[in-house]
Design an enzyme around this catalytic site. Structure first.
Site, PDB file in Angstrom:
ATOM      1  N   GLU A  55     -12.354  -4.016  12.319  1.00 30.48           N
ATOM      2  CA  GLU A  55     -11.534  -5.039  12.979  1.00 30.48           C
ATOM      3  C   GLU A  55     -10.758  -4.436  14.146  1.00 30.48           C
ATOM      4  O   GLU A  55     -10.711  -4.989  15.252  1.00 30.48           O
ATOM      5  CB  GLU A  55     -10.526  -5.649  11.995  1.00 30.48           C
ATOM      6  N   CYS A  89      -4.886  -3.460   9.878  1.00 30.25           N
ATOM      7  CA  CYS A  89      -5.593  -4.431  10.724  1.00 30.25           C
ATOM      8  C   CYS A  89      -4.841  -5.751  10.791  1.00 30.25           C
ATOM      9  O   CYS A  89      -4.793  -6.408  11.833  1.00 30.25           O
ATOM     10  CB  CYS A  89      -7.012  -4.636  10.218  1.00 30.25           C
TER      11      CYS A  89
HETATM   12  O1  LIG Z   1     -11.498  -4.737   6.143  1.00 30.08           O
HETATM   13  C1  LIG Z   1     -11.818  -3.539   6.121  1.00 30.08           C
HETATM   14  C2  LIG Z   1     -11.690  -2.728   4.986  1.00 30.08           C
HETATM   15  C3  LIG Z   1     -12.095  -1.408   5.053  1.00 30.08           C
HETATM   16  N1  LIG Z   1     -12.611  -0.902   6.215  1.00 30.08           N
HETATM   17  C4  LIG Z   1     -13.140   0.469   6.270  1.00 30.08           C
HETATM   18  C5  LIG Z   1     -12.181   1.612   6.319  1.00 30.08           C
HETATM   19  C6  LIG Z   1     -13.035   2.735   5.751  1.00 30.08           C
HETATM   20  O2  LIG Z   1     -13.907   3.239   6.764  1.00 30.08           O
HETATM   21  C7  LIG Z   1     -13.916   2.037   4.724  1.00 30.08           C
HETATM   22  C8  LIG Z   1     -13.419   2.167   3.305  1.00 30.08           C
HETATM   23  O3  LIG Z   1     -12.088   1.772   3.203  1.00 30.08           O
HETATM   24  O4  LIG Z   1     -13.932   0.676   5.114  1.00 30.08           O
HETATM   25  C9  LIG Z   1     -12.737  -1.688   7.335  1.00 30.08           C
HETATM   26  O5  LIG Z   1     -13.260  -1.248   8.362  1.00 30.08           O
HETATM   27  N2  LIG Z   1     -12.301  -2.968   7.266  1.00 30.08           N
HETATM   28 ZN   LIG Z   2      -8.302  -2.241   8.511  1.00 34.50          ZN
END
Ligand SMILES: O=c1ccn([C@H]2C[C@H](O)[C@@H](CO)O2)c(=O)[nH]1
Ligand SMILES: [Zn+2]
Length: 133
Positions: A55, A89
């Site tokens: 995000e 985020c």
């Molecule tokens: O909404 C989300 C939740 C987690 N992550 C990523 C962070 C990390 O790279 C992996 C595990 O937490 O997922 C995201 O990109 N967005």
């Molecule tokens: Zn995030």
């Protein structure tokens, strides 16, 4: 652009995820007022705290290109429930996106949850709080 199309863009973004540690790919697609779509994926690092979410990647890409007028964001991951954005985020969305902007959360099974930025972080700490307004 329809919600379903933006979700397809988020799935494409997810294919680019750099996730050697979690193996958990996340894709985001951010739609601007003039119809442009910014892709974002999560990008991890051996120093785990440096990991950036899908995000925030999409939002930071757009802002760095001078785009600030956002209409909708879609997020997808291989989760049981529609993928839920982390606190960082949510705070970044609260700062940079309209509070009534649609946030479309989904997963690979096709579950869809349609919320707003404000739904995700009610009472967010904002710039005005710094000025005592
Ligand atoms: O909404 C989300 C939740 C987690 N992550 C990523 C962070 C990390 O790279 C992996 C595990 O937490 O997922 C995201 O990109 N967005
Ligand atoms: Zn995030």
């Amino acid at each position: 652009m329809k919600i379903e199309q933006l979700i397809e863009e988020a799935k494409k973004a997810r294919e680019k995820a750099y996730v050697p540690y979690s193996k958990f790919g996340v894709g985001a697609a951010l739609l601007t007022a003039d119809g442009k779509v910014y892709h974002g994926c999560n990008i991890e690092n051996a120093a785990y705290s440096m990991c950036n979410c899908g995000e925030r990647t999409a939002i930071f890409k757009a802002v760095s290109e001078g785009d600030r007028d956002f209409k909708m964001i879609a997020v997808v991951a291989d989760t049981d429930r529609p993928c839920s954005p982390c606190g960082a985020c949510r705070q970044v969305m609260a700062e940079l996106c309209p509070k009534d902007m649609k946030v479309i959360l989904t997963n690979l099974k096709g579950d869809i949850l349609e919320l707003t930025v404000e739904d995700l972080l009610p009472g967010a700490f904002m710039a005005d709080d710094l000025n005592g307004k």
